[in-house]
Write a protein that holds these residues in place. Structure first.
Motif, PDB file in Angstrom:
ATOM      1  N   TYR A 141      15.806   7.938  10.515  1.00 34.89           N
ATOM      2  CA  TYR A 141      16.573   8.953   9.794  1.00 34.89           C
ATOM      3  C   TYR A 141      17.987   8.458   9.496  1.00 34.89           C
ATOM      4  N   ALA A 168      10.943  15.114  11.147  1.00 38.45           N
ATOM      5  CA  ALA A 168      11.369  16.309  11.873  1.00 38.45           C
ATOM      6  C   ALA A 168      10.295  16.770  12.846  1.00 38.45           C
ATOM      7  N   HIS A 224      10.800  17.077  16.854  1.00 40.50           N
ATOM      8  CA  HIS A 224      10.574  18.342  17.562  1.00 40.50           C
ATOM      9  C   HIS A 224       9.541  18.189  18.672  1.00 40.50           C
TER      10      HIS A 224
END
Length: 83
Positions: free
Chosen positions: A54, A67, A71
């Motif tokens: 990222y 993402a 998570h």
């Protein structure tokens, strides 16, 4: 020479020590292996990879969303720390 002292039960302390040594192979308490260090390092690795990608504006291979992997890694670290 070793001096024998008796306890309230009438059994000498050297006899108690011999009984303890017969049950154990060593005189130290050694803990069982734990899976938690492996799990924490696994989740930290899978947190590091998408975070690094990222920061360099790169995509994960096979079209995996960054993402979601971040998570899942945070959730895994949370569960590992709670257990």
């Amino acid at each position: 020479m070793m001096q024998r002292t008796t306890l309230n039960s009438g059994v000498s302390t050297s006899t108690n020590l011999n009984l303890v040594c017969q049950r154990q192979k060593h005189a130290f308490h050694i803990l069982d292996a734990s899976p938690y260090p492996f799990l924490v390092s696994f989740f930290l690795l899978f947190l590091l990879i998408p975070t690094t990608l990222y920061m360099h504006a790169l995509e994960l291979p096979f079209g995996l969303p960054r993402a979601d992997l971040i998570h899942v890694s945070f959730f895994g670290l949370y569960l590992t720390s709670m257990s």
